[in-house]
Design a protein around this motif. Structure first.
Motif, PDB file in Angstrom:
ATOM      1  N   GLN A  64      10.852 -15.514 -26.817  1.00  0.00           N
ATOM      2  CA  GLN A  64      12.308 -15.577 -26.959  1.00  0.00           C
ATOM      3  C   GLN A  64      12.937 -14.212 -27.258  1.00  0.00           C
ATOM      4  O   GLN A  64      14.150 -14.122 -27.427  1.00  0.00           O
ATOM      5  N   SER A  65      12.108 -13.183 -27.361  1.00  0.00           N
ATOM      6  CA  SER A  65      12.594 -11.820 -27.627  1.00  0.00           C
ATOM      7  C   SER A  65      13.473 -11.775 -28.875  1.00  0.00           C
ATOM      8  O   SER A  65      14.591 -11.231 -28.864  1.00  0.00           O
ATOM      9  N   ILE A  66      12.947 -12.342 -29.968  1.00  0.00           N
ATOM     10  CA  ILE A  66      13.715 -12.413 -31.205  1.00  0.00           C
ATOM     11  C   ILE A  66      13.863 -11.020 -31.805  1.00  0.00           C
ATOM     12  O   ILE A  66      12.879 -10.337 -32.088  1.00  0.00           O
ATOM     13  N   HIS A  67      15.109 -10.635 -32.028  1.00  0.00           N
ATOM     14  CA  HIS A  67      15.420  -9.304 -32.546  1.00  0.00           C
ATOM     15  C   HIS A  67      15.972  -9.366 -33.973  1.00  0.00           C
ATOM     16  O   HIS A  67      15.944  -8.369 -34.701  1.00  0.00           O
ATOM     17  N   CYS A  68      16.455 -10.545 -34.367  1.00  0.00           N
ATOM     18  CA  CYS A  68      17.125 -10.684 -35.655  1.00  0.00           C
ATOM     19  C   CYS A  68      17.078 -12.159 -36.053  1.00  0.00           C
ATOM     20  O   CYS A  68      17.099 -13.041 -35.180  1.00  0.00           O
ATOM     21  N   ILE A  69      16.997 -12.440 -37.373  1.00  0.00           N
ATOM     22  CA  ILE A  69      16.889 -13.819 -37.847  1.00  0.00           C
ATOM     23  C   ILE A  69      18.006 -14.104 -38.843  1.00  0.00           C
ATOM     24  O   ILE A  69      18.166 -13.389 -39.835  1.00  0.00           O
ATOM     25  N   LEU A  70      18.764 -15.159 -38.574  1.00  0.00           N
ATOM     26  CA  LEU A  70      19.776 -15.662 -39.498  1.00  0.00           C
ATOM     27  C   LEU A  70      19.353 -17.075 -39.900  1.00  0.00           C
ATOM     28  O   LEU A  70      19.388 -18.003 -39.088  1.00  0.00           O
ATOM     29  N   ASP A  71      18.932 -17.231 -41.139  1.00  0.00           N
ATOM     30  CA  ASP A  71      18.369 -18.487 -41.632  1.00  0.00           C
ATOM     31  C   ASP A  71      19.459 -19.314 -42.297  1.00  0.00           C
ATOM     32  O   ASP A  71      19.864 -19.046 -43.417  1.00  0.00           O
ATOM     33  N   ALA A  72      19.924 -20.353 -41.591  1.00  0.00           N
ATOM     34  CA  ALA A  72      20.939 -21.256 -42.137  1.00  0.00           C
ATOM     35  C   ALA A  72      20.378 -22.665 -42.263  1.00  0.00           C
ATOM     36  O   ALA A  72      21.107 -23.646 -42.122  1.00  0.00           O
ATOM     37  N   SER A  73      19.101 -22.765 -42.536  1.00  0.00           N
ATOM     38  CA  SER A  73      18.454 -24.070 -42.680  1.00  0.00           C
ATOM     39  C   SER A  73      18.874 -24.731 -43.988  1.00  0.00           C
ATOM     40  O   SER A  73      19.514 -24.114 -44.851  1.00  0.00           O
ATOM     41  N   GLN A  92       8.819  -6.670 -38.774  1.00  0.00           N
ATOM     42  CA  GLN A  92       9.935  -5.796 -39.141  1.00  0.00           C
ATOM     43  C   GLN A  92      11.223  -6.214 -38.421  1.00  0.00           C
ATOM     44  O   GLN A  92      11.925  -5.397 -37.818  1.00  0.00           O
ATOM     45  N   ILE A  93      11.511  -7.506 -38.506  1.00  0.00           N
ATOM     46  CA  ILE A  93      12.710  -8.077 -37.896  1.00  0.00           C
ATOM     47  C   ILE A  93      13.759  -8.263 -38.994  1.00  0.00           C
ATOM     48  O   ILE A  93      13.455  -8.811 -40.057  1.00  0.00           O
ATOM     49  N   PRO A  94      14.980  -7.820 -38.795  1.00  0.00           N
ATOM     50  CA  PRO A  94      16.031  -8.035 -39.802  1.00  0.00           C
ATOM     51  C   PRO A  94      16.213  -9.526 -40.087  1.00  0.00           C
ATOM     52  O   PRO A  94      16.268 -10.345 -39.153  1.00  0.00           O
ATOM     53  N   THR A 263      30.132 -12.446 -44.008  1.00  0.00           N
ATOM     54  CA  THR A 263      29.031 -11.512 -44.258  1.00  0.00           C
ATOM     55  C   THR A 263      27.887 -11.743 -43.280  1.00  0.00           C
ATOM     56  O   THR A 263      27.264 -10.791 -42.781  1.00  0.00           O
ATOM     57  N   ALA A 264      27.608 -13.012 -42.988  1.00  0.00           N
ATOM     58  CA  ALA A 264      26.540 -13.337 -42.046  1.00  0.00           C
ATOM     59  C   ALA A 264      26.886 -12.827 -40.645  1.00  0.00           C
ATOM     60  O   ALA A 264      26.020 -12.287 -39.938  1.00  0.00           O
ATOM     61  N   VAL A 265      28.135 -12.964 -40.238  1.00  0.00           N
ATOM     62  CA  VAL A 265      28.560 -12.477 -38.928  1.00  0.00           C
ATOM     63  C   VAL A 265      28.461 -10.951 -38.879  1.00  0.00           C
ATOM     64  O   VAL A 265      27.997 -10.371 -37.886  1.00  0.00           O
ATOM     65  N   ASP A 266      28.878 -10.280 -39.944  1.00  0.00           N
ATOM     66  CA  ASP A 266      28.770  -8.817 -40.004  1.00  0.00           C
ATOM     67  C   ASP A 266      27.323  -8.365 -39.867  1.00  0.00           C
ATOM     68  O   ASP A 266      27.024  -7.364 -39.197  1.00  0.00           O
ATOM     69  N   PHE A 267      26.415  -9.098 -40.517  1.00  0.00           N
ATOM     70  CA  PHE A 267      24.988  -8.784 -40.423  1.00  0.00           C
ATOM     71  C   PHE A 267      24.528  -8.832 -38.967  1.00  0.00           C
ATOM     72  O   PHE A 267      23.796  -7.946 -38.496  1.00  0.00           O
ATOM     73  N   CYS A 268      24.958  -9.851 -38.255  1.00  0.00           N
ATOM     74  CA  CYS A 268      24.569  -9.987 -36.853  1.00  0.00           C
ATOM     75  C   CYS A 268      25.176  -8.862 -36.002  1.00  0.00           C
ATOM     76  O   CYS A 268      24.508  -8.300 -35.124  1.00  0.00           O
ATOM     77  N   LEU A 269      26.416  -8.520 -36.268  1.00  0.00           N
ATOM     78  CA  LEU A 269      27.068  -7.459 -35.501  1.00  0.00           C
ATOM     79  C   LEU A 269      26.398  -6.107 -35.730  1.00  0.00           C
ATOM     80  O   LEU A 269      26.325  -5.270 -34.820  1.00  0.00           O
ATOM     81  N   GLN A 270      25.918  -5.892 -36.937  1.00  0.00           N
ATOM     82  CA  GLN A 270      25.226  -4.643 -37.232  1.00  0.00           C
ATOM     83  C   GLN A 270      23.937  -4.514 -36.432  1.00  0.00           C
ATOM     84  O   GLN A 270      23.510  -3.409 -36.091  1.00  0.00           O
ATOM     85  N   ASN A 271      23.318  -5.641 -36.135  1.00  0.00           N
ATOM     86  CA  ASN A 271      22.051  -5.629 -35.411  1.00  0.00           C
ATOM     87  C   ASN A 271      22.211  -5.876 -33.914  1.00  0.00           C
ATOM     88  O   ASN A 271      21.248  -5.727 -33.163  1.00  0.00           O
ATOM     89  N   PHE A 272      23.425  -6.258 -33.516  1.00  0.00           N
ATOM     90  CA  PHE A 272      23.736  -6.433 -32.101  1.00  0.00           C
ATOM     91  C   PHE A 272      25.055  -5.737 -31.808  1.00  0.00           C
ATOM     92  O   PHE A 272      26.109  -6.374 -31.765  1.00  0.00           O
ATOM     93  N   PRO A 273      25.046  -4.430 -31.627  1.00  0.00           N
ATOM     94  CA  PRO A 273      26.299  -3.714 -31.334  1.00  0.00           C
ATOM     95  C   PRO A 273      26.958  -4.300 -30.090  1.00  0.00           C
ATOM     96  O   PRO A 273      26.264  -4.620 -29.123  1.00  0.00           O
ATOM     97  N   PRO A 274      28.261  -4.459 -30.101  1.00  0.00           N
ATOM     98  CA  PRO A 274      28.943  -5.047 -28.928  1.00  0.00           C
ATOM     99  C   PRO A 274      28.806  -4.158 -27.698  1.00  0.00           C
ATOM    100  O   PRO A 274      28.806  -2.933 -27.786  1.00  0.00           O
TER     101      PRO A 274
END
Length: 280
Positions: A64-73, A92-94, A263-274
């Motif tokens: 799945q080419s996982i580059h970043c993990i957001l855990d909302a379980s 070493q995945i954010p 904050t969670a959205v900002d975290f994702c944006l930092q790791n996925f520049p538009p």
């Protein structure tokens, strides 16, 4: 590159919706087909249904080419959170944990210590051993349920711990309307007349009516926050003078966490520049 959003909760749906405008490639993992229908349809959003474990997580990350993990379980879904944390550290995945806010008992009355409707002494609140860091340790059943009419709103995975109490107390359970939950409840000794299959959210009037219909004197639930209806259960317990026992959340050390969607959205944006628009 893909963002892995660990889903199955109301908050994960909100996060998925918040991420869509940013066009971040997002893979949401859920465990049931029913949960799939909760998420919006978008070109950047995929839903993966199934369970992950140490034997399958490596191939999942690479395929799945996982580059970043957001855990909302869910706060009690300790196995997937621990697996995600270990995997993130190994590769070493954010990683960021979105943790729904906890509810603080109102003062001066603490519903988890309130006297029951019959004036009996309060039950001790189970401690954090209710679920260890691996989600494996047995729930410490309260020692004084004898003769009580008890409603369990803990989820089907906890019901087998209460099986020895069927001959000493009148146990009821509320479960999700799924075949898996029903089969687990029946296997734990619950008869159909002691079960109700209902999907949250449950309003305060309905909650109160159910407790009164079954003449409940003790309710045992989890510290699942407002999204899990914990606030409503606390209020109804106070209104009816019913003992409410709240199972503490498992103690997990998250590398970093937040309770704010922004904050969670900002975290994702930092790791996925538009992506920059190349149109002249």
């Amino acid at each position: 590159m893909t963002l892995w959003l660990i889903g199955g909760t109301q908050e994960s749906v909100a996060l998925a919706r918040a991420l869509i405008p940013h066009q971040i490639p997002c893979l949401v993992t859920v465990t049931t087909d029913t949960a799939r229908s909760l998420y919006p349809i978008a070109p950047t959003l995929q839903i993966w249904v199934g369970s992950l474990n140490p034997a399958t997580i490596q191939s999942f990350i690479h395929e799945q080419s996982i580059h970043c993990i957001l855990d909302a379980s869910h706060p009690f879904a300790v196995e997937i959170s621990q697996l995600a944390i270990t995997t993130a550290q190994r590769h070493q995945i954010p990683y960021l944990r979105y943790e729904r806010p906890e509810i603080q008992p109102s003062e001066p009355s603490n519903p988890s210590r309130s006297a029951d409707a019959h004036g009996g002494s309060p039950l001790p609140t189970p401690d954090s051993r209710s679920a260890d860091a691996h989600g494996e340790s047995p729930l410490p059943t309260p020692h004084d349920l004898t003769g009580h009419r008890v409603l369990l709103t803990l989820g089907y995975r906890f019901l087998h711990h209460f099986q020895p109490w069927h001959d000493r107390a009148t146990l009821f359970a509320r479960i999700l309307p799924s075949t898996t939950a029903l089969e687990a409840a029946l296997a734990a000794g619950f008869t159909p007349d002691r079960l109700i299959a209902l999907r949250p959210p449950i309003s305060a009037p309905l909650e109160k009516a159910l407790w009164q219909q079954w003449q409940i004197s003790t309710v045992i639930t989890k510290a699942s926050g407002t999204a899990g209806g914990e606030d409503i259960k606390r209020q109804v317990a106070q209104d009816l003078g019913i003992r409410l026992i709240v199972i503490d959340r498992p103690a997990i050390t998250y590398p970093q966490q937040t309770s704010r969607i922004a904050t969670a959205v900002d975290f994702c944006l930092q790791n996925f520049p538009p992506a920059r628009d190349s149109t002249p």
